[in-house]
Design a protein around this motif. Structure first.
Motif, short mmCIF file in Angstrom:
data_model
loop_
_atom_site.label_atom_id
_atom_site.label_comp_id
_atom_site.label_asym_id
_atom_site.label_seq_id
_atom_site.Cartn_x
_atom_site.Cartn_y
_atom_site.Cartn_z
N MET A 1 -83.55 8.87 -129.89
CA MET A 1 -84.09 10.20 -129.77
C MET A 1 -85.51 10.07 -129.25
SD MET A 1 -84.40 13.04 -132.68
CE MET A 1 -85.25 14.51 -132.37
N GLY A 2 -85.92 11.01 -128.42
CA GLY A 2 -87.25 10.91 -127.87
C GLY A 2 -87.88 12.27 -127.58
N LEU A 3 -89.18 12.25 -127.49
CA LEU A 3 -89.98 13.42 -127.13
C LEU A 3 -90.59 13.12 -125.77
CD1 LEU A 3 -91.26 16.13 -128.03
CD2 LEU A 3 -93.07 14.78 -129.11
N VAL A 4 -90.30 13.97 -124.79
CA VAL A 4 -90.71 13.75 -123.41
C VAL A 4 -91.71 14.84 -123.02
CG1 VAL A 4 -89.88 13.61 -121.02
CG2 VAL A 4 -88.47 12.73 -122.87
N ASP A 5 -92.78 14.43 -122.31
CA ASP A 5 -93.77 15.42 -121.88
C ASP A 5 -93.41 15.97 -120.50
OD1 ASP A 5 -94.64 13.59 -119.95
OD2 ASP A 5 -96.51 13.13 -120.98
N ALA A 6 -94.23 16.87 -119.99
CA ALA A 6 -93.97 17.54 -118.71
C ALA A 6 -94.02 16.58 -117.53
CB ALA A 6 -94.96 18.68 -118.51
N ASP A 7 -94.57 15.40 -117.71
CA ASP A 7 -94.65 14.40 -116.64
C ASP A 7 -93.56 13.34 -116.77
OD1 ASP A 7 -96.89 15.52 -115.34
OD2 ASP A 7 -98.20 14.67 -116.88
N TYR A 8 -92.51 13.62 -117.56
CA TYR A 8 -91.35 12.74 -117.71
C TYR A 8 -91.68 11.44 -118.46
CZ TYR A 8 -89.92 15.94 -114.03
OH TYR A 8 -89.67 17.07 -113.30
N SER A 9 -92.77 11.42 -119.18
CA SER A 9 -93.13 10.25 -119.98
C SER A 9 -92.72 10.50 -121.43
CB SER A 9 -94.64 9.99 -119.91
OG SER A 9 -95.02 9.62 -118.62
N PHE A 10 -92.42 9.42 -122.13
CA PHE A 10 -92.02 9.52 -123.52
C PHE A 10 -93.25 9.47 -124.41
CE2 PHE A 10 -88.22 8.47 -121.37
CZ PHE A 10 -87.19 9.02 -122.12
N LEU A 11 -93.41 10.49 -125.26
CA LEU A 11 -94.52 10.54 -126.20
C LEU A 11 -94.16 9.91 -127.53
CD1 LEU A 11 -95.62 14.24 -125.59
CD2 LEU A 11 -96.64 12.16 -124.64
N TRP A 12 -92.87 9.94 -127.85
CA TRP A 12 -92.41 9.44 -129.14
C TRP A 12 -90.93 9.11 -129.00
CZ3 TRP A 12 -88.57 11.52 -132.29
CH2 TRP A 12 -88.48 10.99 -133.58
N ILE A 13 -90.50 8.02 -129.63
CA ILE A 13 -89.09 7.67 -129.68
C ILE A 13 -88.72 7.20 -131.07
CG2 ILE A 13 -88.87 7.09 -127.22
CD1 ILE A 13 -88.96 4.11 -128.07
N ASP A 14 -87.46 7.34 -131.39
CA ASP A 14 -86.91 6.80 -132.63
C ASP A 14 -85.62 6.08 -132.23
OD1 ASP A 14 -85.47 6.47 -135.12
OD2 ASP A 14 -86.90 7.88 -135.98
N VAL A 15 -85.61 4.78 -132.41
CA VAL A 15 -84.49 3.95 -131.95
C VAL A 15 -83.89 3.22 -133.14
CG1 VAL A 15 -83.82 2.07 -130.41
CG2 VAL A 15 -85.69 3.58 -129.76
N GLY A 16 -82.56 3.17 -133.20
CA GLY A 16 -81.90 2.31 -134.17
C GLY A 16 -81.43 2.99 -135.43
N ARG A 17 -81.30 4.30 -135.42
CA ARG A 17 -80.78 5.00 -136.60
C ARG A 17 -79.28 4.84 -136.68
NH1 ARG A 17 -84.34 8.21 -139.77
NH2 ARG A 17 -86.39 7.92 -138.85
N ASN A 18 -78.71 5.23 -137.82
CA ASN A 18 -77.27 5.17 -138.00
C ASN A 18 -76.58 6.09 -137.01
OD1 ASN A 18 -77.25 3.33 -140.12
ND2 ASN A 18 -77.73 4.94 -141.60
#
Length: 188
Positions: A1-18
């Motif tokens: 899951m990720g949070l993407v800004d208006a410039d297509y960059s990732f501000l936050w991600i969460d990797v590896g959940r169930n």
């Protein structure tokens, strides 16, 4: 899951959940939600949208799975929509298309994300995080490099699919929910 800004960059991600966890469940269990709720992240001060003089607060766009918050907007339900609600939903979907493009470009550039990784979960998580960091670095250093790859609208406001969608490897990604990376072995 990720949070993407208006410039297509990732501000936050969460990797590896169930694998059973939905995007909303991951968000509700995240440090990001805590920081947004207690306002320790600190959104910028409200400012006017283009061609307007009224201040508009900053917020995150999400899909129907998420709960409505002052910092998180989602579309109106599809029943009994007024004209204003349909316009709002359209604008939210335009904003969320940026997120879809961000994930699409990430996966297209780093195609290891398109399939099952034959790695232990910790290594797979590290690969995904590395791909996101490299994606952001490319966006910062070469911001216009992928402009043709993004979805855009023509003069009639019809969506013109970006080039990232034309690659044969992307067929499965088009069917995924835009807030979640393609499924891989990091689900433990």
């Amino acid at each position: 899951m990720g949070l993407v800004d208006a410039d297509y960059s990732f501000l936050w991600i969460d990797v590896g959940r169930n694998g059973y966890m939905s995007g909303a469940m991951i968000f509700n269990d995240s440090e990001l939600k805590e920081c947004l709720a207690d306002e320790s992240i600190g959104f910028p001060q409200p400012s006017p949208l283009p061609n307007d003089d009224r201040n508009m607060p900053y917020f995150i766009l999400a899909d129907d799975a998420f709960g409505l918050r002052t910092y998180l907007m989602k579309p109106f339900s599809h029943r009994n929509l007024t004209k204003e609600h349909r316009i709002c939903n359209y604008r939210i979907s335009r904003g969320r298309r940026v997120v879809e493009n961000g994930f699409g470009i990430l996966a297209q550039r780093w195609q290891v994300l398109l399939g099952t990784m034959q790695q232990v979960p910790d290594t797979a998580r590290l690969i995904v995080e590395t791909c996101v960091c490299l994606h952001n670095l490319m966006r910062m250093r070469y911001p216009t490099l992928q402009n043709a790859d993004f979805d855009h609208e023509d003069g009639y406001y019809d969506v013109v699919p970006g080039l990232w969608r034309q690659n044969a490897n992307m067929r499965d990604v088009d069917q995924t929910e835009i807030t979640i990376l393609p499924r891989n072995n990091v689900n433990t």
